[in-house]
Design a protein around this motif. Structure first.
Motif, short mmCIF file in Angstrom:
data_model
loop_
_atom_site.label_atom_id
_atom_site.label_comp_id
_atom_site.label_asym_id
_atom_site.label_seq_id
_atom_site.Cartn_x
_atom_site.Cartn_y
_atom_site.Cartn_z
N ALA A 209 154.01 42.29 31.42
CA ALA A 209 152.64 42.71 31.76
C ALA A 209 151.67 42.36 30.65
CB ALA A 209 152.61 44.21 32.02
N THR A 210 152.03 42.62 29.41
CA THR A 210 151.11 42.32 28.31
C THR A 210 151.02 40.82 28.06
OG1 THR A 210 152.93 42.79 26.77
CG2 THR A 210 151.35 44.55 27.17
N SER A 211 152.11 40.09 28.29
CA SER A 211 152.04 38.63 28.18
C SER A 211 151.08 38.06 29.21
CB SER A 211 153.43 38.02 28.36
OG SER A 211 154.32 38.40 27.32
N GLU A 213 148.55 39.66 30.66
CA GLU A 213 147.18 40.06 30.31
C GLU A 213 146.63 39.26 29.14
OE1 GLU A 213 147.55 44.71 31.84
OE2 GLU A 213 147.95 44.20 29.75
N ALA A 214 147.49 38.96 28.16
CA ALA A 214 147.05 38.19 27.00
C ALA A 214 146.66 36.76 27.37
CB ALA A 214 148.15 38.16 25.94
N ASN A 215 147.04 36.33 28.56
CA ASN A 215 146.75 34.98 28.99
C ASN A 215 145.84 34.97 30.22
OD1 ASN A 215 148.46 32.99 27.25
ND2 ASN A 215 149.79 34.74 27.65
N GLY A 216 144.98 35.98 30.30
CA GLY A 216 143.90 35.98 31.29
C GLY A 216 144.25 36.44 32.67
N VAL A 217 145.38 37.11 32.84
CA VAL A 217 145.82 37.57 34.16
C VAL A 217 145.58 39.06 34.30
CG1 VAL A 217 147.82 37.79 35.69
CG2 VAL A 217 147.56 35.74 34.27
N GLU A 218 145.18 39.47 35.49
CA GLU A 218 145.04 40.89 35.80
C GLU A 218 146.35 41.39 36.40
OE1 GLU A 218 142.61 43.82 38.91
OE2 GLU A 218 141.91 41.76 38.57
N VAL A 219 146.98 42.35 35.76
CA VAL A 219 148.24 42.91 36.25
C VAL A 219 147.93 44.08 37.18
CG1 VAL A 219 150.42 44.01 35.60
CG2 VAL A 219 149.49 42.15 34.20
N VAL A 220 148.34 43.95 38.44
CA VAL A 220 148.02 44.98 39.43
C VAL A 220 149.12 46.01 39.60
CG1 VAL A 220 146.41 43.50 40.68
CG2 VAL A 220 148.83 43.49 41.33
N LEU A 303 160.92 36.58 27.69
CA LEU A 303 159.72 36.21 26.95
C LEU A 303 159.62 34.71 26.74
CD1 LEU A 303 159.56 39.08 24.31
CD2 LEU A 303 157.88 38.60 26.10
N VAL A 304 160.71 34.07 26.36
CA VAL A 304 160.68 32.62 26.15
C VAL A 304 160.40 31.90 27.46
CG1 VAL A 304 162.07 30.61 25.50
CG2 VAL A 304 162.14 32.68 24.09
#
Length: 393
Positions: A209-211, A213-220, A303-304
């Motif tokens: 989720a934070t990855s 968001e950090a790249n411009g995505v809205e997590v719903v 993550l990778v």
């Protein structure tokens, strides 16, 4: 899915997610526009400055009255910022004026306060000025109808500031990609609960989720499923109704309880191995028109996988600059395997060191890393002092 190289699978994911670059636009309040991609040109609705005003605290005068200095002038009034209904300037007099205050009609320059000496209701002007000095004329910053920012700009605080200065309240931006995250595994429980035998805390949900968001995505939504196919399918159906993209972790390998693969293969999902470490098992599906990326469940693999396959195209969708590979000098020798390896590394000036072993479970060690060291599949060892390609985390 047959065994693919990293480049082949990355191209596949890019093609799968490319439609997300064409999402519709939306109008958002200025306060919410930071970091958004501007979808339409923005022009100024008014001149900036809107009216003639003083650039300095000082005295508004006509330049002809201060040609010979020192000059003693009568102070007729004081004008503060926000004052209105000003009387016309009388030649040979002065008006005390504050920065940003409107110039009295007929005054053509401002003498800064440090060039004056007040004496009761008069002021001594010690230095003359020419017409136009320290006066801000209407439209000298931007004129009404002029372009403030073109479509395609990534909105930063400086852009928000100028929009606010001309009274703009909303802007048209590209809608963010909306993503849902589903983690799987009966052994996973949320933080804050007491661990039972065989249980571990779910780190993948918040990591993905934070990855995103950090790249411009809205997590719903961020959900978790056990290894029960019916439970996973219920979460998947809800996710595809609300999101443009679904990202899952776990359940993609060759074991007996691979719930993600078991549910998605009958829906057309492609599952197999990519020649990389960590993150070999991968899957992709389109469910009801929504792409589903399925990453392996080990935390480092998750993550990778996101960094290598999802991050580049999602940043492009958001208008964020690409992450460009760099070359750093390896501080010590490393050995690799006959597949493309992404080692966790830490910068040391113009050098880089490996901070953990290759194990895909070593999540704590990943916290010390700030780059991925990219070792090609055909390279089995790298000497200290050699240059290696790294990707910033």
């Amino acid at each position: 899915m047959t065994r693919r190289t990293v480049a082949e699978y990355a191209s596949h994911i890019t093609r799968l997610l490319r439609p997300l670059e064409q999402l519709p636009t939306e109008d958002v309040p200025l306060r919410s526009a930071i970091g958004r991609l501007l979808a339409a040109d923005v022009t100024s609705p008014l001149d900036l400055p809107l009216f003639r005003n003083s650039q300095m605290d000082g005295f508004a005068v006509d330049a002809a009255s201060v040609v010979e200095v020192p000059a003693r002038l009568t102070v007729r009034a004081t004008i503060a910022a926000g004052d209105a209904g000003l009387g016309a300037h009388v030649p040979g007099t002065a008006t005390r004026i504050m920065t940003g205050a409107p110039m009295p009609p007929g005054a053509d320059c401002v003498v800064p306060v440090e060039d004056t000496a007040a004496d009761g209701d008069t002021v001594v002007i010690r230095r003359g000025r020419v017409a136009g000095e320290f006066v801000r004329e209407p439209g000298t910053d931007v004129g009404a109808g002029s372009l403030l920012l073109p479509a395609g700009a990534l909105l930063a605080p400086r852009h928000i500031a100028v929009f606010a200065a001309v009274g703009i309240q909303t802007v048209t931006v590209r809608r963010r990609v909306r993503a849902a995250v589903i983690t799987t595994g009966t052994e996973l429980i949320p933080a804050g609960n007491t661990l039972g035998p065989g249980q571990i805390y779910d780190s993948n949900g918040i990591a993905l989720a934070t990855s995103l968001e950090a790249n411009g995505v809205e997590v719903v939504s961020v959900g978790h499923s056990s290894d029960d196919p019916a439970e996973f399918r219920k979460l998947l159906d809800a996710a595809t109704e609300s999101a443009d993209l679904v990202v899952t972790s776990g359940g993609v390998s060759m074991g007996d309880f691979e719930v993600v693969k078991d549910v998605l293969v009958p829906l057309g999902g492609e599952f197999g191995h990519v020649a990389m470490q960590p993150g070999g098992p991968q899957g992709s599906t389109v469910v009801d028109g929504i792409p589903v990326l399925s990453f392996p469940g080990n935390p480092v693999s998750t993550l990778v996988s996101f960094e290598v396959f999802a991050r580049p195209i999602l940043r492009r969708c958001a208008g964020l600059p690409p992450i460009v590979a760099e070359e750093l000098v390896l501080s010590h020798p490393v050995t690799s395997v006959a597949k493309r390896q992404f080692l966790r590394g830490r910068r040391l000036g113009d050098k880089v060191e490996v901070v953990s072993g290759p194990g895909s479970h070593l999540i704590a060690a990943m916290a010390w890393a700030d780059v991925l060291i990219d070792i090609p599949a055909e390279v089995l060892s790298v000497d200290a002092g050699s240059e290696v390609k790294v990707w910033a985390l």
